[in-house]
Scaffold this motif. Sequence first.
Motif, PDB file in Angstrom:
ATOM      1  N   VAL A  62       0.824  -1.202   0.000  1.00 34.47           N
ATOM      2  CA  VAL A  62       0.000   0.000   0.000  1.00 34.47           C
ATOM      3  C   VAL A  62       0.863   1.259   0.000  1.00 34.47           C
ATOM      4  O   VAL A  62       2.018   1.236   0.420  1.00 34.47           O
ATOM      5  CB  VAL A  62      -0.947   0.058   1.225  1.00 34.47           C
ATOM      6  N   ASP A  63       0.256   2.357  -0.474  1.00 31.51           N
ATOM      7  CA  ASP A  63       0.786   3.701  -0.295  1.00 31.51           C
ATOM      8  C   ASP A  63      -0.076   4.364   0.766  1.00 31.51           C
ATOM      9  O   ASP A  63      -1.310   4.294   0.711  1.00 31.51           O
ATOM     10  CB  ASP A  63       0.701   4.510  -1.590  1.00 31.51           C
ATOM     11  N   VAL A  64       0.553   5.001   1.726  1.00 27.72           N
ATOM     12  CA  VAL A  64      -0.154   5.657   2.812  1.00 27.72           C
ATOM     13  C   VAL A  64      -0.231   7.147   2.527  1.00 27.72           C
ATOM     14  O   VAL A  64       0.752   7.760   2.112  1.00 27.72           O
ATOM     15  CB  VAL A  64       0.579   5.407   4.153  1.00 27.72           C
ATOM     16  N   GLU A  65      -1.407   7.735   2.727  1.00 25.46           N
ATOM     17  CA  GLU A  65      -1.605   9.162   2.512  1.00 25.46           C
ATOM     18  C   GLU A  65      -1.624   9.887   3.853  1.00 25.46           C
ATOM     19  O   GLU A  65      -1.991   9.315   4.876  1.00 25.46           O
ATOM     20  CB  GLU A  65      -2.924   9.410   1.772  1.00 25.46           C
ATOM     21  N   ILE A  66      -1.251  11.162   3.827  1.00 25.84           N
ATOM     22  CA  ILE A  66      -1.277  11.975   5.045  1.00 25.84           C
ATOM     23  C   ILE A  66      -2.736  12.185   5.450  1.00 25.84           C
ATOM     24  O   ILE A  66      -3.551  12.621   4.631  1.00 25.84           O
ATOM     25  CB  ILE A  66      -0.593  13.331   4.837  1.00 25.84           C
ATOM     26  N   PRO A  67      -3.089  11.869   6.694  1.00 28.98           N
ATOM     27  CA  PRO A  67      -4.475  12.044   7.134  1.00 28.98           C
ATOM     28  C   PRO A  67      -4.890  13.520   7.166  1.00 28.98           C
ATOM     29  O   PRO A  67      -4.045  14.418   7.281  1.00 28.98           O
ATOM     30  CB  PRO A  67      -4.472  11.469   8.557  1.00 28.98           C
ATOM     31  N   GLN A  68      -6.179  13.760   7.091  1.00 28.14           N
ATOM     32  CA  GLN A  68      -6.736  15.108   7.059  1.00 28.14           C
ATOM     33  C   GLN A  68      -6.293  15.975   8.246  1.00 28.14           C
ATOM     34  O   GLN A  68      -6.032  17.154   8.056  1.00 28.14           O
ATOM     35  CB  GLN A  68      -8.261  15.040   6.991  1.00 28.14           C
ATOM     36  N   PRO A  69      -6.180  15.448   9.475  1.00 28.14           N
ATOM     37  CA  PRO A  69      -5.757  16.310  10.578  1.00 28.14           C
ATOM     38  C   PRO A  69      -4.347  16.861  10.433  1.00 28.14           C
ATOM     39  O   PRO A  69      -3.929  17.705  11.218  1.00 28.14           O
ATOM     40  CB  PRO A  69      -5.833  15.390  11.800  1.00 28.14           C
ATOM     41  N   PHE A  70      -3.602  16.422   9.428  1.00 25.27           N
ATOM     42  CA  PHE A  70      -2.251  16.918   9.196  1.00 25.27           C
ATOM     43  C   PHE A  70      -2.117  17.493   7.786  1.00 25.27           C
ATOM     44  O   PHE A  70      -1.015  17.708   7.304  1.00 25.27           O
ATOM     45  CB  PHE A  70      -1.231  15.792   9.388  1.00 25.27           C
ATOM     46  N   GLY A  71      -3.237  17.737   7.127  1.00 24.20           N
ATOM     47  CA  GLY A  71      -3.250  18.204   5.748  1.00 24.20           C
ATOM     48  C   GLY A  71      -2.907  19.680   5.614  1.00 24.20           C
ATOM     49  O   GLY A  71      -2.529  20.373   6.569  1.00 24.20           O
ATOM     50  N   ALA A  72      -3.066  20.177   4.400  1.00 23.31           N
ATOM     51  CA  ALA A  72      -2.668  21.546   4.060  1.00 23.31           C
ATOM     52  C   ALA A  72      -3.449  22.596   4.854  1.00 23.31           C
ATOM     53  O   ALA A  72      -2.877  23.602   5.290  1.00 23.31           O
ATOM     54  CB  ALA A  72      -2.855  21.771   2.562  1.00 23.31           C
ATOM     55  N   LYS A  73      -4.743  22.363   5.070  1.00 21.95           N
ATOM     56  CA  LYS A  73      -5.571  23.341   5.789  1.00 21.95           C
ATOM     57  C   LYS A  73      -5.077  23.523   7.227  1.00 21.95           C
ATOM     58  O   LYS A  73      -4.931  24.639   7.713  1.00 21.95           O
ATOM     59  CB  LYS A  73      -7.031  22.880   5.779  1.00 21.95           C
ATOM     60  N   VAL A  74      -4.816  22.432   7.900  1.00 28.38           N
ATOM     61  CA  VAL A  74      -4.314  22.494   9.281  1.00 28.38           C
ATOM     62  C   VAL A  74      -2.912  23.080   9.304  1.00 28.38           C
ATOM     63  O   VAL A  74      -2.577  23.885  10.175  1.00 28.38           O
ATOM     64  CB  VAL A  74      -4.342  21.094   9.934  1.00 28.38           C
ATOM     65  N   LYS A  75      -2.087  22.707   8.330  1.00 30.79           N
ATOM     66  CA  LYS A  75      -0.721  23.226   8.253  1.00 30.79           C
ATOM     67  C   LYS A  75      -0.732  24.748   8.111  1.00 30.79           C
ATOM     68  O   LYS A  75       0.043  25.449   8.768  1.00 30.79           O
ATOM     69  CB  LYS A  75       0.005  22.590   7.076  1.00 30.79           C
ATOM     70  N   ARG A  76      -1.620  25.274   7.258  1.00 28.28           N
ATOM     71  CA  ARG A  76      -1.720  26.733   7.091  1.00 28.28           C
ATOM     72  C   ARG A  76      -2.197  27.393   8.378  1.00 28.28           C
ATOM     73  O   ARG A  76      -1.692  28.448   8.763  1.00 28.28           O
ATOM     74  CB  ARG A  76      -2.661  27.062   5.942  1.00 28.28           C
ATOM     75  N   ALA A  77      -3.176  26.793   9.053  1.00 28.57           N
ATOM     76  CA  ALA A  77      -3.683  27.371  10.300  1.00 28.57           C
ATOM     77  C   ALA A  77      -2.606  27.390  11.379  1.00 28.57           C
ATOM     78  O   ALA A  77      -2.464  28.371  12.109  1.00 28.57           O
ATOM     79  CB  ALA A  77      -4.900  26.589  10.782  1.00 28.57           C
ATOM     80  N   LEU A  78      -1.825  26.322  11.477  1.00 22.96           N
ATOM     81  CA  LEU A  78      -0.749  26.271  12.467  1.00 22.96           C
ATOM     82  C   LEU A  78       0.353  27.271  12.135  1.00 22.96           C
ATOM     83  O   LEU A  78       0.941  27.877  13.037  1.00 22.96           O
ATOM     84  CB  LEU A  78      -0.160  24.867  12.555  1.00 22.96           C
ATOM     85  N   ALA A  79       0.644  27.454  10.854  1.00 27.30           N
ATOM     86  CA  ALA A  79       1.677  28.410  10.458  1.00 27.30           C
ATOM     87  C   ALA A  79       1.237  29.841  10.740  1.00 27.30           C
ATOM     88  O   ALA A  79       2.046  30.683  11.128  1.00 27.30           O
ATOM     89  CB  ALA A  79       2.013  28.243   8.981  1.00 27.30           C
ATOM     90  N   ALA A  80      -0.059  30.117  10.583  1.00 29.09           N
ATOM     91  CA  ALA A  80      -0.565  31.467  10.831  1.00 29.09           C
ATOM     92  C   ALA A  80      -0.562  31.791  12.320  1.00 29.09           C
ATOM     93  O   ALA A  80      -0.028  32.813  12.735  1.00 29.09           O
ATOM     94  CB  ALA A  80      -1.976  31.607  10.263  1.00 29.09           C
ATOM     95  N   ASP A  81      -1.156  30.943  13.115  1.00 27.63           N
ATOM     96  CA  ASP A  81      -1.187  31.145  14.557  1.00 27.63           C
ATOM     97  C   ASP A  81      -1.523  29.821  15.222  1.00 27.63           C
ATOM     98  O   ASP A  81      -2.687  29.435  15.299  1.00 27.63           O
ATOM     99  CB  ASP A  81      -2.213  32.210  14.942  1.00 27.63           C
TER     100      ASP A  81
END
Length: 134
Positions: A62-81
């Motif tokens: 299998v290939d494993v994908e990054i789960p939604q709680p660690f996706g781009a949307k959360v990454k942007r929110a964490l980078a902002a504040d």
Amino acid sequence: MDTDYYSIDSILAENHKIQCTFKIDVPGLGYIDGGNEKDIKAGTKMLLPYWLAPTLSLQDWVDVEIPQPFGAKVKRALAADARSVKLSNLVGGTGTWYGFGKMMADLLQDPQSSELSATLLNVSGRLKSFLGLA
């Protein structure tokens, strides 16, 4: 997070489901998806518990994908504040976001692994601000 066999936090983190894509045909395991298919075909996407994914990934099934709680949307929110993101709600409200993220970073290959590790490091700013309030 403690990865002890008897650790409740570890058990909860390992039961999270992650998206996997099968690389090969797997005969006789179609029941894993809960469907009527007898076999799993190559290219089939399936949610599998974390505890099963490392074994299948190491066998190159299998290939494993990054789960939604660690996706781009959360990454942007964490980078902002990072202080404004409620981490406890990201992984089903169990509070295992960071521990699950560490386990996923160990499972994934670069560059996904390094991206996830960088996301986890952004949380350190959040921790420092909380410690300053204590």
